[in-house]
Design a protein around this motif. Structure first.
Motif, PDB file in Angstrom:
ATOM      1  N   GLU A   1       0.769  -1.188   0.171  1.00  0.00           N
ATOM      2  CA  GLU A   1      -0.093  -0.030   0.127  1.00  0.00           C
ATOM      3  C   GLU A   1       0.927   1.502   0.021  1.00  0.00           C
ATOM      4  O   GLU A   1       0.577   2.167  -1.019  1.00  0.00           O
ATOM      5  N   GLU A   2       2.072   1.320   0.807  1.00  0.00           N
ATOM      6  CA  GLU A   2       2.625   2.402   0.951  1.00  0.00           C
ATOM      7  C   GLU A   2       3.527   2.782  -0.286  1.00  0.00           C
ATOM      8  O   GLU A   2       3.685   3.722  -0.788  1.00  0.00           O
ATOM      9  N   PHE A   3       4.166   1.598  -0.598  1.00  0.00           N
ATOM     10  CA  PHE A   3       5.053   1.698  -1.862  1.00  0.00           C
ATOM     11  C   PHE A   3       4.270   2.311  -3.210  1.00  0.00           C
ATOM     12  O   PHE A   3       4.784   2.692  -3.916  1.00  0.00           O
ATOM     13  N   GLU A   4       3.153   1.503  -3.115  1.00  0.00           N
ATOM     14  CA  GLU A   4       2.201   2.046  -4.359  1.00  0.00           C
ATOM     15  C   GLU A   4       2.008   3.891  -4.209  1.00  0.00           C
ATOM     16  O   GLU A   4       2.063   4.434  -5.365  1.00  0.00           O
ATOM     17  N   GLU A   5       1.811   3.993  -2.872  1.00  0.00           N
ATOM     18  CA  GLU A   5       1.522   5.624  -2.778  1.00  0.00           C
ATOM     19  C   GLU A   5       2.636   6.460  -3.015  1.00  0.00           C
ATOM     20  O   GLU A   5       2.602   7.669  -3.843  1.00  0.00           O
ATOM     21  N   GLY A   6       3.944   5.844  -3.076  1.00  0.00           N
ATOM     22  CA  GLY A   6       5.002   6.585  -3.162  1.00  0.00           C
ATOM     23  C   GLY A   6       5.544   7.460  -2.456  1.00  0.00           C
ATOM     24  O   GLY A   6       5.487   7.397  -1.197  1.00  0.00           O
ATOM     25  N   ARG A   7       6.139   8.605  -2.795  1.00  0.00           N
ATOM     26  CA  ARG A   7       6.841   9.705  -1.891  1.00  0.00           C
ATOM     27  C   ARG A   7       5.828  10.185  -0.991  1.00  0.00           C
ATOM     28  O   ARG A   7       4.665  10.375  -1.436  1.00  0.00           O
ATOM     29  N   HIS A   8       6.455  10.506   0.128  1.00  0.00           N
ATOM     30  CA  HIS A   8       5.707  11.263   1.308  1.00  0.00           C
ATOM     31  C   HIS A   8       6.445  12.442   1.526  1.00  0.00           C
ATOM     32  O   HIS A   8       7.520  12.676   1.090  1.00  0.00           O
ATOM     33  N   PRO A   9       5.667  13.548   2.123  1.00  0.00           N
ATOM     34  CA  PRO A   9       6.367  14.784   2.678  1.00  0.00           C
ATOM     35  C   PRO A   9       7.808  14.221   3.612  1.00  0.00           C
ATOM     36  O   PRO A   9       7.695  13.327   4.401  1.00  0.00           O
ATOM     37  N   VAL A  10       8.817  15.087   3.294  1.00  0.00           N
ATOM     38  CA  VAL A  10       9.909  14.766   3.986  1.00  0.00           C
ATOM     39  C   VAL A  10       9.838  15.438   5.463  1.00  0.00           C
ATOM     40  O   VAL A  10       9.328  16.499   5.809  1.00  0.00           O
ATOM     41  N   ARG A  11      10.012  14.381   6.506  1.00  0.00           N
ATOM     42  CA  ARG A  11      10.053  14.945   7.902  1.00  0.00           C
ATOM     43  C   ARG A  11      11.395  15.567   8.205  1.00  0.00           C
ATOM     44  O   ARG A  11      12.403  14.973   8.304  1.00  0.00           O
ATOM     45  N   GLN A  12      11.396  16.873   8.719  1.00  0.00           N
ATOM     46  CA  GLN A  12      12.453  17.642   9.194  1.00  0.00           C
ATOM     47  C   GLN A  12      12.800  17.193  10.455  1.00  0.00           C
ATOM     48  O   GLN A  12      12.688  17.937  11.351  1.00  0.00           O
ATOM     49  N   ALA A  13      13.606  16.220  10.524  1.00  0.00           N
ATOM     50  CA  ALA A  13      14.150  15.826  11.880  1.00  0.00           C
ATOM     51  C   ALA A  13      15.294  14.957  11.884  1.00  0.00           C
ATOM     52  O   ALA A  13      15.426  14.094  10.809  1.00  0.00           O
ATOM     53  N   GLY A  14      16.507  15.060  12.579  1.00  0.00           N
ATOM     54  CA  GLY A  14      17.488  14.211  12.717  1.00  0.00           C
ATOM     55  C   GLY A  14      18.351  14.413  11.341  1.00  0.00           C
ATOM     56  O   GLY A  14      18.687  15.548  10.946  1.00  0.00           O
ATOM     57  N   ALA A  15      18.588  13.102  10.918  1.00  0.00           N
ATOM     58  CA  ALA A  15      19.468  13.451   9.411  1.00  0.00           C
ATOM     59  C   ALA A  15      18.751  13.867   8.288  1.00  0.00           C
ATOM     60  O   ALA A  15      19.440  14.350   7.271  1.00  0.00           O
ATOM     61  N   THR A  16      17.500  14.254   8.306  1.00  0.00           N
ATOM     62  CA  THR A  16      16.669  14.736   7.172  1.00  0.00           C
ATOM     63  C   THR A  16      16.577  16.308   7.547  1.00  0.00           C
ATOM     64  O   THR A  16      15.914  17.142   6.428  1.00  0.00           O
ATOM     65  N   ALA A  17      17.074  17.051   8.622  1.00  0.00           N
ATOM     66  CA  ALA A  17      16.794  18.397   8.901  1.00  0.00           C
ATOM     67  C   ALA A  17      17.914  19.381   7.940  1.00  0.00           C
ATOM     68  O   ALA A  17      18.942  18.555   7.673  1.00  0.00           O
TER      69      ALA A  17
END
Length: 192
Positions: A176-192
């Motif tokens: 289900e999630e892989f079919e949806e594809g990309r999601h908003p990037v959460r700005q925390a930790g390594a993604t900040a």
């Protein structure tokens, strides 16, 4: 399942000590849904799978070495467990960077059992809700995650489950999630 993932490419990041069914069952389900699935490891040498960390399982072929690939070449990532597998992966800079790049791109990731240990090292669980094998929950909390004891948890493209007993729900949510594809990037930790 009927080709929901046609045209998608998924990486399963694993190494020696991987819990066999946590690699083979998601790979099977994702392929049945139409995805191309690569086993990515620390090298291209086959890896030794285990059953319940104590009995040797199958030797599993590897498609790519993590140093030779990037998240840009994949639509999604799966991190199976086993105790030794994620403990080894989290000490490898290439493996950790590979995981971080999926989160930076907002691409969906699934992790089961001890698999979230690698997420802790990648510093991508801060502010997220997830589940895992009971023995690593303190590590997840210390890394800033909210931990719950549920069969499958999904937090904006991050799918987690506790044990091989959760594989049916885990695999269904991965598709289900892989079919949806990309999601908003959460700005925390390594993604900040």
């Amino acid at each position: 399942m009927a080709n929901e993932l046609e045209g998608r490419t998924v990486a399963i990041l694993a190494t020696n000590g991987v819990e066999q069914v946590e690699l083979t069952r998601p790979r099977e389900v994702l392929r049945e849904a139409g995805a191309r699935v690569d086993v990515v490891a620390l090298s291209t040498e086959p890896i030794q799978a285990m059953n319940a960390d104590i009995n040797k399982g199958d030797v599993i072929g590897v498609d790519q070495a993590v140093k030779d690939v990037s998240a840009a070449g994949y639509d999604a990532l799966v991190l199976p467990g086993g105790t030794v597998n994620p403990d080894t992966l989290r000490t490898d800079a290439n493996a950790v960077a590979f995981v971080q790049d999926f989160f930076r791109a907002g691409k969906p990731v699934g992790a089961i059992c001890h698999g979230p240990w690698t997420l802790v090292e990648a510093d991508v669980v801060r502010g997220r809700t997830l589940t895992s094998f009971p023995s690593i929950r303190t590590d997840l909390r210390n890394a800033g995650a909210t931990v719950v004891d549920e069969q499958v948890v999904c937090d904006e493209g991050l799918v987690t489950s506790r044990t091989p007993g959760d594989l049916e729900a885990f695999c269904a949510k991965l598709v289900e999630e892989f079919e949806e594809g990309r999601h908003p990037v959460r700005q925390a930790g390594a993604t900040a």
